[in-house]
Design a protein around this motif. Structure first.
Motif, mmCIF file in Angstrom:
data_model
loop_
_atom_site.group_PDB
_atom_site.id
_atom_site.type_symbol
_atom_site.label_atom_id
_atom_site.label_comp_id
_atom_site.label_asym_id
_atom_site.label_seq_id
_atom_site.Cartn_x
_atom_site.Cartn_y
_atom_site.Cartn_z
ATOM 1 N N ASP A 212 1.086 -1.240 0.099
ATOM 2 C CA ASP A 212 -0.019 0.005 -0.068
ATOM 3 C C ASP A 212 0.900 1.160 -0.139
ATOM 4 O OD1 ASP A 212 -1.806 2.016 0.320
ATOM 5 O OD2 ASP A 212 -2.830 0.983 2.030
ATOM 6 N N TYR B 132 -8.958 -2.360 -7.835
ATOM 7 C CA TYR B 132 -9.139 -3.349 -6.681
ATOM 8 C C TYR B 132 -9.970 -4.500 -7.011
ATOM 9 C CZ TYR B 132 -7.478 0.779 -4.150
ATOM 10 O OH TYR B 132 -6.860 1.838 -3.794
ATOM 11 N N SER C 30 -4.445 -1.397 -7.276
ATOM 12 C CA SER C 30 -5.073 -0.118 -7.130
ATOM 13 C C SER C 30 -4.855 0.564 -8.635
ATOM 14 C CB SER C 30 -4.333 0.730 -6.242
ATOM 15 O OG SER C 30 -4.739 1.981 -6.261
#
Length: 129
Positions: A37, A106, A87
């Motif tokens: 992330d 996603y 993402s």
């Protein structure tokens, strides 16, 4: 069906570069494992164009790459790459050849890599924005 994880030991770099053939010239590559992330690394910014809907996180274009060796046992077999969620819009290259584009952030997707992977050293590269 045999499933192998390629989640460890990826390299990534933030870049707006549009030509993936020049990506290896970029400086500042970092190591990571997936899932990753990147938004957390950049932190929040009250001036982020994403605003409240995206938690004031800053977006970025990222390149990821991974090299791995494919054994001779895999020769002639159906080989798929499964992504459980990336993402942003994603483009994937296998051994410097365009393999796929995925436009639904996603969501999981799978690509047939049988014709692009070969025994010996291989490289997967993806760009997400």
């Amino acid at each position: 069906m045999k499933k192998l994880s390629l989640n460890s030991n990826w390299d990534y770099v933030e870049a707006a570069l549009q030509n993936p053939l020049l990506v290896n010239l970029l400086q500042g590559w970092k190591k990571t494992d997936l899932p990753h992330d990147y938004a957390i690394e950049k932190g929040r910014d009250c001036h982020s164009p994403a605003g409240l809907d995206e938690g004031f996180f800053q977006g970025a274009g990222l390149y990821y790459k991974k090299s791995f060796v494919l054994s001779e046992k895999a020769a002639g077999k159906q080989l798929y790459l499964e992504f459980e969620g990336v993402s942003g819009m994603t483009e994937i290259w296998i051994n410097k050849q365009f393999a796929a584009k995925h436009l639904n952030p996603y969501t999981s997707f799978c690509i047939d890599a049988s014709k692009l992977l070969h025994t010996g050293e291989n490289e997967i590269m993806l760009h997400t924005d």
